[in-house]
Design a protein around this motif. Sequence first.
Motif, PDB file in Angstrom:
ATOM      1  N   ASN A 199      43.516 -12.656 -34.227  1.00 35.88           N
ATOM      2  CA  ASN A 199      42.722 -12.184 -33.093  1.00 35.88           C
ATOM      3  C   ASN A 199      42.681 -10.666 -32.996  1.00 35.88           C
ATOM      4  O   ASN A 199      42.244 -10.104 -31.993  1.00 35.88           O
ATOM      5  CB  ASN A 199      43.264 -12.767 -31.780  1.00 35.88           C
ATOM      6  N   SER A 200      43.136  -9.985 -34.047  1.00 39.00           N
ATOM      7  CA  SER A 200      43.160  -8.527 -34.066  1.00 39.00           C
ATOM      8  C   SER A 200      42.059  -8.017 -34.988  1.00 39.00           C
ATOM      9  O   SER A 200      42.121  -8.219 -36.202  1.00 39.00           O
ATOM     10  CB  SER A 200      44.536  -8.038 -34.554  1.00 39.00           C
ATOM     11  N   ARG A 203      43.384  -5.492 -37.664  1.00 41.16           N
ATOM     12  CA  ARG A 203      44.142  -6.121 -38.752  1.00 41.16           C
ATOM     13  C   ARG A 203      43.208  -6.829 -39.724  1.00 41.16           C
ATOM     14  O   ARG A 203      43.436  -6.804 -40.940  1.00 41.16           O
ATOM     15  CB  ARG A 203      45.144  -7.128 -38.177  1.00 41.16           C
ATOM     16  N   SER A 267      44.073   0.463 -37.005  1.00 40.12           N
ATOM     17  CA  SER A 267      45.215   0.356 -36.108  1.00 40.12           C
ATOM     18  C   SER A 267      45.958   1.683 -36.015  1.00 40.12           C
ATOM     19  O   SER A 267      45.853   2.544 -36.906  1.00 40.12           O
ATOM     20  CB  SER A 267      46.179  -0.729 -36.606  1.00 40.12           C
ATOM     21  N   ASP A 298      52.348  -4.461 -23.773  1.00 35.46           N
ATOM     22  CA  ASP A 298      51.100  -4.751 -23.079  1.00 35.46           C
ATOM     23  C   ASP A 298      51.432  -5.239 -21.675  1.00 35.46           C
ATOM     24  O   ASP A 298      52.258  -6.149 -21.510  1.00 35.46           O
ATOM     25  CB  ASP A 298      50.314  -5.826 -23.848  1.00 35.46           C
ATOM     26  N   THR A 301      50.258  -9.252 -21.536  1.00 32.95           N
ATOM     27  CA  THR A 301      50.899 -10.206 -22.448  1.00 32.95           C
ATOM     28  C   THR A 301      52.379  -9.928 -22.635  1.00 32.95           C
ATOM     29  O   THR A 301      53.113 -10.799 -23.117  1.00 32.95           O
ATOM     30  CB  THR A 301      50.216 -10.169 -23.824  1.00 32.95           C
ATOM     31  N   TRP A 305      53.564  -3.072 -28.520  1.00 31.82           N
ATOM     32  CA  TRP A 305      52.395  -2.499 -29.196  1.00 31.82           C
ATOM     33  C   TRP A 305      52.519  -2.606 -30.708  1.00 31.82           C
ATOM     34  O   TRP A 305      51.517  -2.564 -31.406  1.00 31.82           O
ATOM     35  CB  TRP A 305      52.242  -1.027 -28.793  1.00 31.82           C
ATOM     36  N   GLN A 308      51.044  -6.130 -31.009  1.00 35.37           N
ATOM     37  CA  GLN A 308      49.680  -6.211 -30.479  1.00 35.37           C
ATOM     38  C   GLN A 308      49.327  -4.862 -29.853  1.00 35.37           C
ATOM     39  O   GLN A 308      49.767  -4.543 -28.757  1.00 35.37           O
ATOM     40  CB  GLN A 308      49.588  -7.338 -29.448  1.00 35.37           C
ATOM     41  N   GLU A 309      48.545  -4.093 -30.567  1.00 33.54           N
ATOM     42  CA  GLU A 309      48.257  -2.734 -30.142  1.00 33.54           C
ATOM     43  C   GLU A 309      47.273  -2.706 -28.974  1.00 33.54           C
ATOM     44  O   GLU A 309      46.526  -3.664 -28.761  1.00 33.54           O
ATOM     45  CB  GLU A 309      47.682  -1.934 -31.317  1.00 33.54           C
ATOM     46  N   TRP A 312      43.308  -4.184 -28.547  1.00 34.43           N
ATOM     47  CA  TRP A 312      43.197  -5.273 -29.514  1.00 34.43           C
ATOM     48  C   TRP A 312      42.058  -6.230 -29.163  1.00 34.43           C
ATOM     49  O   TRP A 312      41.498  -6.896 -30.030  1.00 34.43           O
ATOM     50  CB  TRP A 312      44.509  -6.061 -29.576  1.00 34.43           C
ATOM     51  N   ASP A 313      41.691  -6.284 -27.870  1.00 34.60           N
ATOM     52  CA  ASP A 313      40.673  -7.240 -27.445  1.00 34.60           C
ATOM     53  C   ASP A 313      39.321  -6.570 -27.153  1.00 34.60           C
ATOM     54  O   ASP A 313      38.434  -7.200 -26.574  1.00 34.60           O
ATOM     55  CB  ASP A 313      41.152  -7.999 -26.212  1.00 34.60           C
TER      56      ASP A 313
END
Length: 387
Positions: A199-200, A203, A267, A298, A301, A305, A308-309, A312-313
């Motif tokens: 989901n990134s 990445r 990233s 985050d 969530t 980071w 999940q940086e 990301w969304d």
Amino acid sequence: MADTVLVYGHRVRQARTIRSSPIKPLAEMLGLTPSAWTALERSASTRMPVLRVRALALRLRFPQEFFTSPPAGLPVHRGSLLLRAKKSIKIAEIDALTTFAEMVQELWQVLSQHATHPPLRLPKNLLAGTTPEDAAALTRLALDLEEGEPIPHVTHAVERAGVPIVVADIGMPDAKHDAFSVWTGDFHDEPLIVARPVNSWERTRWSIAHELGHLVMHHGALPEAAEDEANRFANAFLFPAAALEMEWPTTVTLATLMPLKRRWQMSLSSLIMHGRHNQLLDEARATGLFKQLSARRDPVTHVTWRVQEPAWDELEPERPRLLAVMTERGMDERPSAELFSALTGGWSKDLMQEVVDGQRPAPVKAEAKRGLASEPVSNVVDFRRRA
């Protein structure tokens, strides 16, 4: 002989390895010794009772006709994968990936009989001593990418260069690997990239660029420094060093790197590595920034980071569409697990559904859907049906 059918040994091996099934229980189920099972897999073909084939198909979740259809193309040997696996990774896990590559290659060959695809446009025969950065520059040139500008869609750019990409929820043997690549075909001249869905968006783009680096630089045995070379290629391909030096912030913090992350769609981690390699960042400062990524979380969530940086969304992860385009424009049908299974001699539908789910729909033809906004011309490859 009426109650027996001809079974192809390599088909048996393909079904077993892609299901990651051990030999011993399968052999016992059919009343065979493990050595007899191995001989079965190594045989070109052999006659087998229909009831045994039925039991085999049920156990491995494959249609019976798969085992009675001759395999297409040459096997992909585990040494062909451009993936430096750790010693802890089991051979069975690598074999499952090679078999998945064989399945996709078989599908690619069949679809190529119905529709043309972009010609392969990767740099060939790099001179000894070519650096990953030079290889990345040559690749950008071969792909007609604007010098010093971000790549709008890495996946589509690679597909337009004749490299099929599949996104599928396959079991990668190492959590650090999001993708693998391989040269297939009779002359090892047909590339393939397989990535698992994440989901990134950053990445995903980086993983495709990393595998592209392997294909360009490592057409053969992987050197010891292969992963580092592919990492450097990916960073330079996504963000050329000349542009990096011009846009690099005077004061380097995670906050000042965020505009570069958004503009170049990379990233923060890869930007830090890229800056360190180009001597725009010293080792101590790079280590400090990585520690900050590991410390910050985050707010929603609560994930660090480093995992999940931020942002990301903000974008959707890129997805390929070359196989979908070839299917719709060459066969006048939408991709489906049923169609792909039928085209390839009965590869299991659940496996083909993974391939279908990872594809974006083909662009809608203007003459078929008037009034709808068409996609940007730079993302559309003109295909024609084969005569």
